[in-house]
Design a protein around this motif. Structure first.
Motif, PDB file in Angstrom:
ATOM      1  N   GLU A 222       0.815  -1.209   0.000  1.00  0.00           N
ATOM      2  CA  GLU A 222       0.000   0.000   0.000  1.00  0.00           C
ATOM      3  C   GLU A 222       0.854   1.268   0.000  1.00  0.00           C
ATOM      4  O   GLU A 222       0.316   2.368   0.083  1.00  0.00           O
ATOM      5  CB  GLU A 222      -0.956  -0.005   1.194  1.00  0.00           C
ATOM      6  CG  GLU A 222      -1.975  -1.134   1.124  1.00  0.00           C
ATOM      7  CD  GLU A 222      -3.033  -1.047   2.208  1.00  0.00           C
ATOM      8  OE1 GLU A 222      -2.743  -0.490   3.287  1.00  0.00           O
ATOM      9  OE2 GLU A 222      -4.155  -1.536   1.965  1.00  0.00           O
ATOM     10  N   ASP A 223       2.178   1.113  -0.072  1.00  0.00           N
ATOM     11  CA  ASP A 223       3.077   2.261  -0.218  1.00  0.00           C
ATOM     12  C   ASP A 223       3.142   2.668  -1.687  1.00  0.00           C
ATOM     13  O   ASP A 223       2.885   1.866  -2.593  1.00  0.00           O
ATOM     14  CB  ASP A 223       4.491   1.916   0.235  1.00  0.00           C
ATOM     15  CG  ASP A 223       4.619   1.772   1.746  1.00  0.00           C
ATOM     16  OD1 ASP A 223       3.626   2.010   2.454  1.00  0.00           O
ATOM     17  OD2 ASP A 223       5.715   1.413   2.202  1.00  0.00           O
TER      18      ASP A 223
ATOM     19  N   ASP B 233       2.117   6.362   2.217  1.00  0.00           N
ATOM     20  CA  ASP B 233       1.788   5.096   2.875  1.00  0.00           C
ATOM     21  C   ASP B 233       0.275   5.040   3.041  1.00  0.00           C
ATOM     22  O   ASP B 233      -0.295   5.761   3.850  1.00  0.00           O
ATOM     23  CB  ASP B 233       2.494   5.042   4.241  1.00  0.00           C
ATOM     24  CG  ASP B 233       2.225   3.741   4.995  1.00  0.00           C
ATOM     25  OD1 ASP B 233       1.434   2.912   4.512  1.00  0.00           O
ATOM     26  OD2 ASP B 233       2.811   3.563   6.082  1.00  0.00           O
ATOM     27  N   GLY B 234      -0.367   4.193   2.233  1.00  0.00           N
ATOM     28  CA  GLY B 234      -1.819   4.134   2.230  1.00  0.00           C
ATOM     29  C   GLY B 234      -2.392   3.330   3.369  1.00  0.00           C
ATOM     30  O   GLY B 234      -1.723   2.478   3.961  1.00  0.00           O
TER      31      GLY B 234
ATOM     32  N   GLY C 210      -6.126   1.314   0.676  1.00  0.00           N
ATOM     33  CA  GLY C 210      -4.899   2.041   0.978  1.00  0.00           C
ATOM     34  C   GLY C 210      -4.003   2.181  -0.236  1.00  0.00           C
ATOM     35  O   GLY C 210      -3.393   3.229  -0.456  1.00  0.00           O
TER      36      GLY C 210
ATOM     37  N   SER D 170      -2.779   5.847  -1.850  1.00  0.00           N
ATOM     38  CA  SER D 170      -1.373   6.245  -2.015  1.00  0.00           C
ATOM     39  C   SER D 170      -1.039   6.476  -3.479  1.00  0.00           C
ATOM     40  O   SER D 170      -0.308   7.420  -3.820  1.00  0.00           O
ATOM     41  CB  SER D 170      -0.441   5.197  -1.400  1.00  0.00           C
ATOM     42  OG  SER D 170      -0.582   3.937  -2.029  1.00  0.00           O
TER      43      SER D 170
ATOM     44  N   THR E 188      -4.029   8.228   3.218  1.00  0.00           N
ATOM     45  CA  THR E 188      -2.605   8.014   2.989  1.00  0.00           C
ATOM     46  C   THR E 188      -1.787   9.097   3.687  1.00  0.00           C
ATOM     47  O   THR E 188      -2.282  10.198   3.926  1.00  0.00           O
ATOM     48  CB  THR E 188      -2.280   8.004   1.479  1.00  0.00           C
ATOM     49  OG1 THR E 188      -0.884   7.736   1.283  1.00  0.00           O
ATOM     50  CG2 THR E 188      -2.616   9.330   0.822  1.00  0.00           C
TER      51      THR E 188
ATOM     52  N   THR F 232       8.617   5.370   4.663  1.00  0.00           N
ATOM     53  CA  THR F 232       7.392   5.014   5.368  1.00  0.00           C
ATOM     54  C   THR F 232       7.759   4.363   6.699  1.00  0.00           C
ATOM     55  O   THR F 232       8.909   4.003   6.947  1.00  0.00           O
ATOM     56  CB  THR F 232       6.540   4.062   4.516  1.00  0.00           C
ATOM     57  OG1 THR F 232       7.296   2.877   4.222  1.00  0.00           O
ATOM     58  CG2 THR F 232       6.129   4.725   3.206  1.00  0.00           C
TER      59      THR F 232
END
Length: 234
Positions: free
Chosen positions: A18-19, A33-34, A41, A45, A94, A186
């Protein structure tokens, strides 16, 4: 001119990453960073980095901290609308950390608990503040940094892109010096690796991005990990 290293990894626990990160020419760096259920997420992001990437080139340089902040606010509006239009994406959000260099000056905008660090003259310091529940306790003296690292609510954010209409974006600017090393990352890195060890890798590694990822994996790899390392050269 700068030498740039970047890497992202899903980690050892999560099924999807999710980054998101992007390098925008000239010399602009974004890490996100979601968060959110299912793949929400990841959507948030990616929307953040795409919105920033599409917006900034429309504006004449330098992209001051206010311009960077505006790109985050535009992302916030886009993410909120997307979530409103799609019930499966409701609650997504995010973090966002953006750094831009222009003629010896650095500008940044930030929200959430991803981080911007600077290593200068062997002094390694965090430039941004974490917008998290435990960080408010640290600032008030109720928790130490060591206690915050293992606190059960350490992942609760007080600010995030896509959370509410009216978000508070941290901004700033400072001069850049030859030999500076900057890290955007993150919390998949900072929750797994101590600041001292991060600084040591930045100083000694030939490929710091890959080595930081490996250090986070060796530390447990409990989350997605994303890093951008920028070494300032002349």
């Amino acid at each position: 001119m700068s030498k740039i290293y970047r890497a992202t990894h899903v980690g050892k626990v999560r099924k999807n990453n999710e980054d998101a990160l992007v390098v925008i020419e000239p010399e602009t760096f974004v890490v996100a960073d979601g968060m959110g259920g299912a793949a929400a997420g990841e959507v948030a992001s990616q929307m953040l980095v795409e919105t920033v990437k599409n917006f900034l080139p429309l504006v004449p340089e330098p992209w001051s901290e206010e311009i960077l902040k505006k790109s985050i606010l535009k992302s916030n509006a886009a993410i909120l609308k997307k979530a409103k239009d799609n019930s499966e994406l409701q609650g997504m959000g995010t973090t966002a950390t953006i750094l831009h260099f222009y003629q010896g000056q650095a500008y940044f905008a930030h929200i959430g608990d991803s981080r911007l660090y600077r290593l200068r003259n062997l002094i390694f310091e965090q430039i941004t503040e974490d917008h998290s529940y435990v960080e408010t306790l640290v600032r008030s003296g109720e928790l130490t940094h060591e206690e915050a690292r293992v606190h059960p609510m350490k992942n609760i954010l007080t600010q995030a892109v896509g959370a509410v209409d009216d978000i508070e974006v941290e901004t700033g600017n400072f001069s850049v010096e030859e030999g500076d090393i900057y890290l955007l990352c993150t919390d998949g890195l900072t929750n797994m690796v101590e600041d001292f060890d991060i600084g040591k890798i930045l100083l000694e590694s030939e490929n710091p991005a890959d080595d930081l990822i490996q250090a986070a994996l060796d530390g447990g790899g409990h989350d997605n990990i994303s890093v951008i390392v920028v070494k300032v050269e002349r």
